[in-house]
Write a protein that holds these residues in place. Structure first.
Motif, short mmCIF file in Angstrom:
data_model
loop_
_atom_site.label_atom_id
_atom_site.label_comp_id
_atom_site.label_asym_id
_atom_site.label_seq_id
_atom_site.Cartn_x
_atom_site.Cartn_y
_atom_site.Cartn_z
N GLN A 3 0.81 -1.21 0.00
CA GLN A 3 0.00 0.00 0.00
C GLN A 3 0.85 1.27 0.00
O GLN A 3 0.44 2.28 -0.53
N ALA A 6 1.61 1.80 -3.67
CA ALA A 6 0.49 1.79 -4.60
C ALA A 6 0.13 3.22 -4.96
O ALA A 6 0.27 4.13 -4.15
N TYR A 9 -5.02 5.64 -6.98
CA TYR A 9 -6.11 4.85 -7.55
C TYR A 9 -6.25 3.51 -6.83
O TYR A 9 -7.34 3.12 -6.42
N ASP A 10 -5.13 2.82 -6.66
CA ASP A 10 -5.15 1.53 -5.97
C ASP A 10 -5.53 1.69 -4.50
O ASP A 10 -6.30 0.91 -3.95
N ARG A 11 -4.98 2.73 -3.86
CA ARG A 11 -5.26 2.94 -2.44
C ARG A 11 -6.71 3.31 -2.17
O ARG A 11 -7.21 3.11 -1.07
N ARG A 14 -9.48 1.26 -6.45
CA ARG A 14 -9.67 1.20 -7.90
C ARG A 14 -11.07 1.71 -8.26
O ARG A 14 -11.68 2.44 -7.49
N GLY A 62 -5.72 6.15 -12.41
CA GLY A 62 -6.32 4.96 -13.01
C GLY A 62 -6.32 5.02 -14.52
O GLY A 62 -5.99 6.04 -15.12
#
Length: 123
Positions: A3, A6, A9-11, A14, A62
């Motif tokens: 994390q 990341a 966007y990932d955190r 998504r 993203g």
């Protein structure tokens, strides 16, 4: 993925997480007497939601493409006050918290939102 490394966007989870956050945000705006009239005037709430999700996803790193108008064009002539802007940011922070987003990530989103103030307030 770790994390710490990341992207935003990932955190945020998504597209699925950002969709959940956006729906909570719009719910907050609709319940907020300082800004709900602006949202009550929207003709196509589904389109608004899709645009917000795509904008948020793309801005967070993203793969989505945002096809809507830029912030300045969107808000020009609306005469949005500083109080309304802060209220919208507060609604966003509450949505992030409700959706379980950690404080450091909320603060990162806060900084991004605050950077948009000049494209929204009294333009």
């Amino acid at each position: 993925m770790n994390q710490d490394h990341a992207n935003l966007y990932d955190r945020l989870g998504r597209r699925e997480g950002i969709t959940r956050i956006t729906r909570e945000l719009i719910k907050n705006h609709m319940a907020n007497p300082l800004v709900n009239i602006r949202y009550g005037q929207v003709d196509d709430m589904d389109r608004l939601e899709r645009n917000v999700i795509d904008f948020f996803c793309m801005g967070a790193g993203g793969p989505e493409t945002y096809g809507g108008r830029d912030m300045l064009t969107t808000h020009r002539g609306m005469n949005i006050s500083e109080q309304e802007f802060v209220t919208v940011v507060d609604d966003a922070m509450a949505a992030l918290q409700t959706c379980g987003v950690d404080a450091p990530v909320r603060n990162e989103v806060l900084a991004i939102l605050w950077s948009l103030k000049g494209e929204v307030v009294r333009v």
